[in-house]
Design an enzyme around this catalytic site. Structure first.
Site, PDB file in Angstrom:
ATOM      1  NE  ARG A  11      -0.760   0.351   4.968  1.00 19.05           N
ATOM      2  CZ  ARG A  11      -0.954   1.491   5.612  1.00 19.05           C
ATOM      3  NH1 ARG A  11      -1.697   2.438   5.059  1.00 19.05           N
ATOM      4  NH2 ARG A  11      -0.412   1.706   6.798  1.00 19.05           N
ATOM      5  CG  ASN A  21       5.601  -0.741   0.792  1.00 20.03           C
ATOM      6  OD1 ASN A  21       6.196  -1.385   1.645  1.00 20.03           O
ATOM      7  ND2 ASN A  21       4.303  -0.477   0.883  1.00 20.03           N
ATOM      8  NE  ARG A  71      -3.523  -3.292  -0.852  1.00 23.44           N
ATOM      9  CZ  ARG A  71      -2.584  -3.533   0.068  1.00 23.44           C
ATOM     10  NH1 ARG A  71      -2.738  -3.080   1.294  1.00 23.44           N
ATOM     11  NH2 ARG A  71      -1.488  -4.186  -0.255  1.00 23.44           N
ATOM     12  NE  ARG A 162      15.131 -16.837  40.561  1.00 21.34           N
ATOM     13  CZ  ARG A 162      14.710 -15.575  40.405  1.00 21.34           C
ATOM     14  NH1 ARG A 162      15.569 -14.649  40.008  1.00 21.34           N
ATOM     15  NH2 ARG A 162      13.466 -15.247  40.662  1.00 21.34           N
TER      16      ARG A 162
END
Length: 230
Positions: A11, A21, A71, A162
């Site tokens: 996107r 991107n 999209r 521990r």
């Protein structure tokens, strides 16, 4: 023979790293690595990018990906899930009469994805009863010996460990955040909400890096450069 679709989800919006991107990574837009890995694998009937950005679409086409549709605003928002994006893509292809047995979702900021990894993952998926195959990496430090902060102090989250040696603790893995391979029918049957039937593809820590900040970006470039020198 199985029909396969590769979907790179990219996107346009990115608040922490603007233009993330398509930002240059070691000499080319970072999305190019995902596209090229998918194409080089020779696995897929179609390699497409799902995006709401004309700029991303243009760069994706330059590197060989298809953009058969853009999209929707609904799946381009900050809270849209990867599953929702993939469901939209599958539905859009179905409307034009195309269906795929296997869908692979590749993130656009995953330069450590390779054609070999994709081939291994798809082969594992299609030769098994798995719903999904995803790359995972072992936590570098045992989570069982982690601390939590409370009122200005820290204490062990699991004090029963521990005195347990690190090598005696069960290895725990996390999502590498690179790609996902799905059996399409099984993916649709559970609306993308997959909680079982997930097979692992184990990857090295050197080949994994979340990229959420500029510091992460520089670290990823350093790792990538070191791998290429080996």
């Amino acid at each position: 023979m199985s029909s396969r679709l590769a979907v790179i989800t990219a996107r346009g919006g990115s608040k922490r790293i603007p233009g993330k991107n398509i930002k240059e990574f070691c000499g080319k837009p970072i999305i190019a690595y995902s596209i090229e890995a998918a194409i080089d694998s020779r696995l897929f009937d179609e390699v497409m990018v799902s995006t709401d950005s004309e700029q991303i679409a243009g760069i994706a086409k330059k590197y060989g990906a298809k953009i058969p549709f853009m999209r929707s605003a609904e799946t381009a928002g900050d809270f849209a899930t990867t599953a929702a994006v993939i469901m939209e893509v599958i539905t859009c292809y179905k409307h034009v009469g195309r269906e795929f047995d296997t869908v692979v979702c590749i993130y656009p900021t995953a330069p450590f994805v390779t054609a070999d990894k994709l081939r291994e993952a798809v082969e594992r998926l299609e030769s098994s009863k798995a719903v999904e195959v995803r790359p995972v990496v072992k936590f570098s430090y045992p989570p069982q010996r982690g601390f939590v902060a409370n009122d200005g102090y820290i204490q062990m989250k699991n004090p029963e460990y521990r005195d347990t040696r690190s090598q005696d603790l069960e290895p725990i893995y996390h999502d590498a955040g690179q790609f996902y391979c799905w059996n399409t029918k099984k993916f649709l049957d559970c609306d993308g909400k997959i909680t079982s039937g997930i097979a692992p593809l184990f990857v090295r820590e050197m080949e994994v890096q979340d990229i959420d900040s500029e510091e992460d970006w520089r670290l990823a470039e350093l790792k990538y450069s070191l791998i290429k020198k080996v």
